[in-house]
Design a protein around this motif. Structure first.
Motif, PDB file in Angstrom:
ATOM      1  N   HIS A 309       6.785  41.719 -13.215  1.00 61.32           N
ATOM      2  CA  HIS A 309       6.637  40.260 -13.181  1.00 61.32           C
ATOM      3  C   HIS A 309       7.458  39.636 -14.306  1.00 61.32           C
ATOM      4  CE1 HIS A 309       4.216  36.419 -13.539  1.00 61.32           C
ATOM      5  NE2 HIS A 309       4.596  36.443 -12.296  1.00 61.32           N
ATOM      6  N   ARG A 356       1.395  37.343   3.292  1.00 62.75           N
ATOM      7  CA  ARG A 356       1.125  37.995   1.996  1.00 62.75           C
ATOM      8  C   ARG A 356       2.305  37.814   1.046  1.00 62.75           C
ATOM      9  NH1 ARG A 356       0.292  43.771   3.540  1.00 62.75           N
ATOM     10  NH2 ARG A 356       0.415  44.144   1.300  1.00 62.75           N
ATOM     11  N   ALA A 360       2.099  35.828  -2.550  1.00 61.46           N
ATOM     12  CA  ALA A 360       2.521  36.454  -3.815  1.00 61.46           C
ATOM     13  C   ALA A 360       3.516  35.554  -4.531  1.00 61.46           C
ATOM     14  CB  ALA A 360       3.131  37.824  -3.539  1.00 61.46           C
ATOM     15  N   ASN A 366       5.081  36.084  -8.065  1.00 59.59           N
ATOM     16  CA  ASN A 366       4.692  37.474  -8.311  1.00 59.59           C
ATOM     17  C   ASN A 366       5.576  38.428  -7.505  1.00 59.59           C
ATOM     18  OD1 ASN A 366       3.423  39.903  -8.796  1.00 59.59           O
ATOM     19  ND2 ASN A 366       1.447  38.881  -9.100  1.00 59.59           N
ATOM     20  N   ILE A 369       4.351  42.130  -6.392  1.00 66.89           N
ATOM     21  CA  ILE A 369       3.479  42.154  -5.199  1.00 66.89           C
ATOM     22  C   ILE A 369       4.321  41.852  -3.953  1.00 66.89           C
ATOM     23  CG2 ILE A 369       1.465  41.121  -4.078  1.00 66.89           C
ATOM     24  CD1 ILE A 369       0.270  42.048  -6.502  1.00 66.89           C
ATOM     25  N   SER A 372       6.017  44.842  -2.917  1.00 69.80           N
ATOM     26  CA  SER A 372       5.120  45.842  -2.317  1.00 69.80           C
ATOM     27  C   SER A 372       4.809  45.478  -0.860  1.00 69.80           C
ATOM     28  CB  SER A 372       3.844  46.005  -3.141  1.00 69.80           C
ATOM     29  OG  SER A 372       2.983  44.916  -2.911  1.00 69.80           O
ATOM     30  N   VAL A 373       4.819  44.192  -0.538  1.00 69.23           N
ATOM     31  CA  VAL A 373       4.596  43.779   0.852  1.00 69.23           C
ATOM     32  C   VAL A 373       5.770  44.256   1.715  1.00 69.23           C
ATOM     33  CG1 VAL A 373       4.338  41.799   2.413  1.00 69.23           C
ATOM     34  CG2 VAL A 373       3.217  41.769   0.167  1.00 69.23           C
TER      35      VAL A 373
END
Ligand code: ATP
Ligand code: ZN
Length: 484
Positions: A309, A356, A360, A366, A369, A372-373
């Motif tokens: 981040h 999602r 994020a 973010n 995250i 990661s999606v």
């Protein structure tokens, strides 16, 4: 969900509502151009590039200003020391402006390779001396500044809010402003310089009502931000080590001059560290981007940065970057598989992934995250493509759209333009490196034989093809020039 930004001033996440509906104004402190950019700079500018890209994705018209500091940043933040650019010019035995121009070009070249969009306006401090003088004049007129021996200082005690951003008490501010207090002419140790009288031999100087001299480092950002974005701007960004004194001083001098709030959302990126210490040119532990690019593709560096981040520190290590490289290669493989897959029958529900991702990004950008999606989606895509059914035409399109809009347009970590492998690209780059180095050897030979016509011809023809040569004491250095 709307966009929430962590505001360093209030120390909490706040919903983003711009001053003028539909328009987001953003000012980010640019580099001091006295050396090649390092990984720390990349973290700052890649982070704010994603901020700009996300705001544009949300539909805002973004007005993005990022300055170039080419005068006034002294080696000691407490208004003392040599100008960083003048010092480098002395070391390289050349003019300060040549240093500034050379490293400005180098900076944009590196940022271009990292996929960082150019700002709408990139004003220089030396190009805005009248605006800085006008700001200082205003502060003199309304009693917030005073002159001593041709130097002008901002009177910190005239601005009660001083210290609010950095959370420094009066005393702490005094101490850090007062490293040289004993021999200072300031009324108060925490006062900071708005204008400095040039000593004899100082090259970068301008006439002003107070002396022939140069502006203090903080004046430029206030003057340029307000000139191009108005008295109140939506977002001001920079590295967190700039909260004090730089941004604290920007707030004081801007608000004291206009009587209006200067910045609505302050954003600060955390630091790239080496074994826990800030990476910095002045600290001599920096890793230049140009050196990193020799072995690591710029997009991997971008991905490495965005995997943490912007408000988290990022410790540099070759191992961590290598791990990022293999992670990114997996995502890129999935893109290639999607782009070349024949339609099958399975339907994949992609709406959840998009939602999602958006959540994020709306949660103070973010990116870890959000990435990661994309990995979750890649896993689902790979499973489907490896099964007998494959993905339906509609699902293929939907998945490609997410990779293009989220992975490419917003994060800039997926290359969607072609499906050439990164190994193929690296091989092409290696060949360019080899060819240029052969030509430089021939040029060196020509110079030793005093065949300057041939040596100049090689330099000019390389320049025509976008390869800039710089002769240094250590030999010729080359770089791909900015406008190619
Ligand atoms: N190690 C780092 N990590 C993250 N951001 C950094 C780092 N070093 C500098 N920055 C950010 O880059 C921007 C430009 O910095 P600037 O060119 O003024 O660096 P500097 O402080 O003079 O450089 P250095 O510390 O390397 O001498 C600033 O917003 C600064 O906070
Ligand atoms: Zn600044």
């Amino acid at each position: 969900m709307s966009l929430f930004i962590y505001n360093s001033l209030s120390r909490q996440k706040e919903e983003f509502t711009p001053l003028h509906p539909g328009i987001a104004t953003l000012y980010v402190c640019g580099p001091t151009v006295y050396g090649h950019a390092h990984l720390g700079h990349a973290k700052s500018y890649v982070s704010f590039d994603v901020v700009v890209k996300w705001l544009r994705h949300l539909g805002y018209t973004v007005k993005y200003i990022q300055n170039i500091t080419d005068v006034g940043h002294l080696t000691d933040d407490a208004d003392e020391g040599e100008d960083k650019i003048a010092k480098q010019a002395r070391l390289e035995k050349t003019d300060p402006m040549e240093i500034a121009q050379y490293y400005t070009r180098s900076y944009y070249e590196d940022m271009d390779r990292l996929g960082v969009d150019r700002p709408n306006i990139a004003p220089t401090a030396t190009g805005h001396i009248p605006e800085q003088i006008a700001l200082i004049k205003k502060l003199m007129e309304n009693g917030h500044a005073y002159e001593v021996n041709g130097n002008v200082y901002f009177s910190v005690s005239s601005f009660p809010d001083y210290g609010r951003l950095s959370g420094r008490t009066d005393q702490e501010a005094q101490q850090s402003g007062g490293r040289v207090a004993s021999r200072s002419e300031k009324r108060h140790p925490a006062d900071f310089a708005l204008w400095k009288k040039a000593e004899t031999g100082h090259l970068m100087k301008w006439d002003s009502p107070w002396s022939t001299g140069y502006p203090g480092w903080h004046a430029e950002c206030s003057a340029m931000a307000m000139k191009y974005l108005g008295d109140t701007i939506d977002i001001h960004g920079g590295g967190m080590e700039n909260k004090f004194p730089h941004h604290e001083c920007e707030i004081a001098q801007s608000e004291a001059a206009t009587g209006k709030p200067y910045v609505r959302y302050w954003m600060h990126n955390n630091m790239v560290t080496v074994n826990g210490t800030k990476m910095g040119k002045s600290l001599k532990n920096s890793v230049n981007l140009k050196d990193l690019f020799q072995t690591i593709p710029p997009i991997v560096i971008r991905f490495f940065i965005l995997q943490s981040h912007y408000r988290s520190p990022l410790d540099f290590s070759e191992t961590a970057i290598k791990a990022s490289q293999s992670g990114l290669e997996k995502l890129q493989e999935t893109w290639r598989a999607l782009a070349t897959a024949a339609p099958g029958s399975e339907e994949l529900d992609t709406a959840g992934y998009e939602e999602r991702f958006t959540d994020a990004m709306n949660d103070d950008f973010n990116t870890p995250i959000a990435i990661s999606v994309l990995f979750d989606l890649a896993r689902a895509v790979n499973t489907a493509l490896n099964s007998k059914q494959g993905l339906s035409e509609n699902s293929l399109e939907e998945c490609k759209k997410i990779f293009e809009s989220c992975g490419h347009d917003v994060l800039g970590i997926i290359e969607t333009g072609n499906t050439e492998s990164s190994q193929g690209k690296a091989a092409g780059k290696e060949m360019v490196d080899d060819i240029v180095s052969i030509l430089l050897d021939v040029r060196k030979q020509a110079r030793q034989n005093k065949d300057f016509a041939l040596s100049d011809l090689i330099r000019d023809r390389l320049a025509d093809s976008g390869v800039a040569i710089k002769d240094t004491k250590e030999g010729a250095e080359w770089s791909i020039s900015e406008n190619k």
